[in-house]
Design a protein around this motif. Structure first.
Motif, PDB file in Angstrom:
ATOM      1  N   MET A   1     -15.388 -58.431  -7.972  1.00  0.00           N
ATOM      2  CA  MET A   1     -15.278 -58.546  -9.432  1.00  0.00           C
ATOM      3  C   MET A   1     -14.470 -59.767  -9.836  1.00  0.00           C
ATOM      4  O   MET A   1     -14.786 -60.444 -10.827  1.00  0.00           O
ATOM      5  CB  MET A   1     -14.613 -57.288 -10.002  1.00  0.00           C
ATOM      6  N   LEU A   2     -13.435 -60.069  -9.064  1.00  0.00           N
ATOM      7  CA  LEU A   2     -12.577 -61.200  -9.407  1.00  0.00           C
ATOM      8  C   LEU A   2     -13.185 -62.537  -8.988  1.00  0.00           C
ATOM      9  O   LEU A   2     -13.202 -63.493  -9.775  1.00  0.00           O
ATOM     10  CB  LEU A   2     -11.208 -61.035  -8.744  1.00  0.00           C
TER      11      LEU A   2
ATOM     12  N   LEU B   1     -18.211 -51.455 -18.215  1.00  0.00           N
ATOM     13  CA  LEU B   1     -18.519 -52.774 -17.662  1.00  0.00           C
ATOM     14  C   LEU B   1     -19.916 -52.800 -17.063  1.00  0.00           C
ATOM     15  O   LEU B   1     -20.668 -53.767 -17.242  1.00  0.00           O
ATOM     16  CB  LEU B   1     -17.491 -53.137 -16.582  1.00  0.00           C
ATOM     17  N   GLN B   2     -20.264 -51.748 -16.363  1.00  0.00           N
ATOM     18  CA  GLN B   2     -21.575 -51.716 -15.714  1.00  0.00           C
ATOM     19  C   GLN B   2     -22.699 -51.715 -16.744  1.00  0.00           C
ATOM     20  O   GLN B   2     -23.747 -52.319 -16.542  1.00  0.00           O
ATOM     21  CB  GLN B   2     -21.701 -50.500 -14.812  1.00  0.00           C
ATOM     22  N   GLN B   3     -22.469 -51.060 -17.867  1.00  0.00           N
ATOM     23  CA  GLN B   3     -23.482 -51.007 -18.924  1.00  0.00           C
ATOM     24  C   GLN B   3     -23.610 -52.327 -19.652  1.00  0.00           C
ATOM     25  O   GLN B   3     -24.709 -52.734 -20.051  1.00  0.00           O
ATOM     26  CB  GLN B   3     -23.136 -49.895 -19.924  1.00  0.00           C
TER      27      GLN B   3
ATOM     28  N   LEU C   1     -22.356 -57.628 -13.227  1.00  0.00           N
ATOM     29  CA  LEU C   1     -21.833 -56.482 -12.487  1.00  0.00           C
ATOM     30  C   LEU C   1     -22.975 -55.584 -12.026  1.00  0.00           C
ATOM     31  O   LEU C   1     -22.955 -55.070 -10.903  1.00  0.00           O
ATOM     32  CB  LEU C   1     -20.857 -55.684 -13.358  1.00  0.00           C
ATOM     33  N   GLN C   2     -23.992 -55.439 -12.858  1.00  0.00           N
ATOM     34  CA  GLN C   2     -25.150 -54.632 -12.474  1.00  0.00           C
ATOM     35  C   GLN C   2     -25.812 -55.221 -11.232  1.00  0.00           C
ATOM     36  O   GLN C   2     -26.182 -54.497 -10.304  1.00  0.00           O
ATOM     37  CB  GLN C   2     -26.144 -54.569 -13.631  1.00  0.00           C
ATOM     38  N   ASN C   3     -25.960 -56.538 -11.214  1.00  0.00           N
ATOM     39  CA  ASN C   3     -26.568 -57.204 -10.056  1.00  0.00           C
ATOM     40  C   ASN C   3     -25.666 -57.106  -8.823  1.00  0.00           C
ATOM     41  O   ASN C   3     -26.148 -56.940  -7.703  1.00  0.00           O
ATOM     42  CB  ASN C   3     -26.845 -58.672 -10.378  1.00  0.00           C
ATOM     43  N   PHE C   4     -24.348 -57.202  -9.042  1.00  0.00           N
ATOM     44  CA  PHE C   4     -23.394 -57.103  -7.942  1.00  0.00           C
ATOM     45  C   PHE C   4     -23.511 -55.734  -7.262  1.00  0.00           C
ATOM     46  O   PHE C   4     -23.522 -55.634  -6.040  1.00  0.00           O
ATOM     47  CB  PHE C   4     -21.975 -57.308  -8.469  1.00  0.00           C
ATOM     48  N   VAL C   5     -23.617 -54.685  -8.050  1.00  0.00           N
ATOM     49  CA  VAL C   5     -23.747 -53.334  -7.520  1.00  0.00           C
ATOM     50  C   VAL C   5     -25.039 -53.198  -6.723  1.00  0.00           C
ATOM     51  O   VAL C   5     -25.079 -52.598  -5.656  1.00  0.00           O
ATOM     52  CB  VAL C   5     -23.696 -52.286  -8.652  1.00  0.00           C
TER      53      VAL C   5
END
Length: 253
Positions: free
Chosen positions: A79-80, A168-170, A175-179
Motif C-alpha cells: 500500500m505504501l 479503500l477497496q471500494q 488497491l482493487q488491482n493490488f488485491v
C-alpha cells in the motif's frame, strides 16, 4: 491449523526462511509427533502433556508472527510503496504493527533458544524443555503493561481498521488491482480482515496456554499463578470490550 504460505516473489527470501515451520522444527501437530516415537515413549503422560502445550505455545507464536509479517511486508508495504497511499491512512489499518512484531519475535526467539539448548546431543530432533517460567515472566509478565497498551490500541481500532480498508477497496482502483495481483498466495480483502481479527484474538490465548502449562508443571508455581491470573483479568478488560460480540466466538479455544 493456521499456517501462512507466502509467495517467494512477494517477500524477500531471508524473511521466508526465517519463518519456515519446517526449518524451525514446528511443522508437526504436536511435540509428541515432533520427537521420535522411541524418545516419546521414554516419558510419562504428564511430561508429554506439558511438552505438547509448550510446543503449541511456540507453534502458535510462529503462526502469529507469520500473520503480522504478511500484514507488514505484503499489505502495508504494498500500500505504501506500490500504491503510494498516505501513511496516516495506512497506519489506521495497521496500528502498532512494528512494536507488536518486535515483541513477538523476541518472545519466539527466547522460546526457540530454550528449545535448542534442550536438544539431545545424539539427536537434535528430541528435546524436553524443563524450565520455561523464567522466559514467560521476563517476556510476558514484565512486558504486561506494554502488551496491554499495544493490544488495547490495536483492538480499539479493530472496527475502524476493517472499515477503512473496505472503503479503500471500494474507492481505490489501484488497491482493487493490488488485491487481485496478490491472489497468487490467496490474499484478499476477506483474508486481511481475518488477519486483523486474528491479531486481536491472540492476546486472549496466552492466559489459556499459560494456565495449561501450569496445570502440567510439577509442584506448580504460586508466583506464576498469581502473575497469569492478573494478566488474564487485565487483558480481558482492556481488549475484549473492543471486539464485536459476534467475533468473540471461539477466541478462548
Amino acid at each position: 491449523m493456521f499456517i501462512i504460505s507466502v509467495h517467494a516473489d512477494t517477500v524477500d527470501a531471508p524473511l521466508l526462511s526465517d519463518l519456515s515451520a519446517d526449518l524451525l522444527g514446528l511443522e508437526a501437530e504436536s511435540w509428541s509427533l515432533a520427537v521420535t516415537a522411541d524418545f516419546c515413549r521414554q516419558h510419562d503422560r504428564h511430561t508429554i502433556k506439558r511438552q505438547d502445550v509448550i510446543y503449541e505455545l511456540m507453534q502458535t507464536e510462529l503462526h502469529h508472527i507469520q500473520t503480522l509479517t504478511v500484514m507488514s511486508e505484503v499489505f502495508r508495504r504494498g500500500m505504501l510503496e506500490e500504491l503510494q497511499l498516505d501513511w496516516d491512512c495506512v497506519a489506521r489499518i495497521f496500528p502498532c504493527l512494528d512494536p507488536l512484531l518486535i515483541f513477538h519475535r523476541n518472545l519466539f526467539r527466547a522460546l526457540q533458544e530454550r528449545r535448542q539448548a534442550a536438544a539431545q546431543t545424539e539427536d537434535s530432533q528430541n528435546y524436553v524443555i524443563h524450565q520455561i517460567g523464567d522466559i514467560l515472566l521476563q517476556q510476558v509478565y514484565e512486558n504486561a503493561e506494554k502488551m496491554k497498551k499495544l493490544y488495547g490500541e490495536f483492538c480499539s481500532h479493530h472496527t475502524e481498521a476493517v472499515n477503512v480498508f473496505k472503503e479503500l477497496q471500494q474507492q481505490n482502483k489501484k488497491l482493487q488491482n493490488f488485491v487481485k495481483v496478490s491472489s497468487c498466495f490467496q490474499i484478499s480483502c476477506v483474508l486481511l480482515i481475518k488477519f486483523i481479527l486474528l491479531v486481536t484474538q491472540r492476546i486472549t490465548k496466552y492466559p489459556v496456554l499459560l494456565e495449561r502449562i501450569l496445570q502440567y508443571t510439577e509442584g506448580g508455581s504460586t508466583l506464576l499463578e498469581g502473575c497469569f491470573s492478573s494478566l488474564h483479568h487485565q487483558w480481558d478488560q482492556r481488549c475484549m470490550k473492543f471486539i464485536p460480540p459476534a467475533e468473540r466466538r471461539g477466541m478462548r479455544g
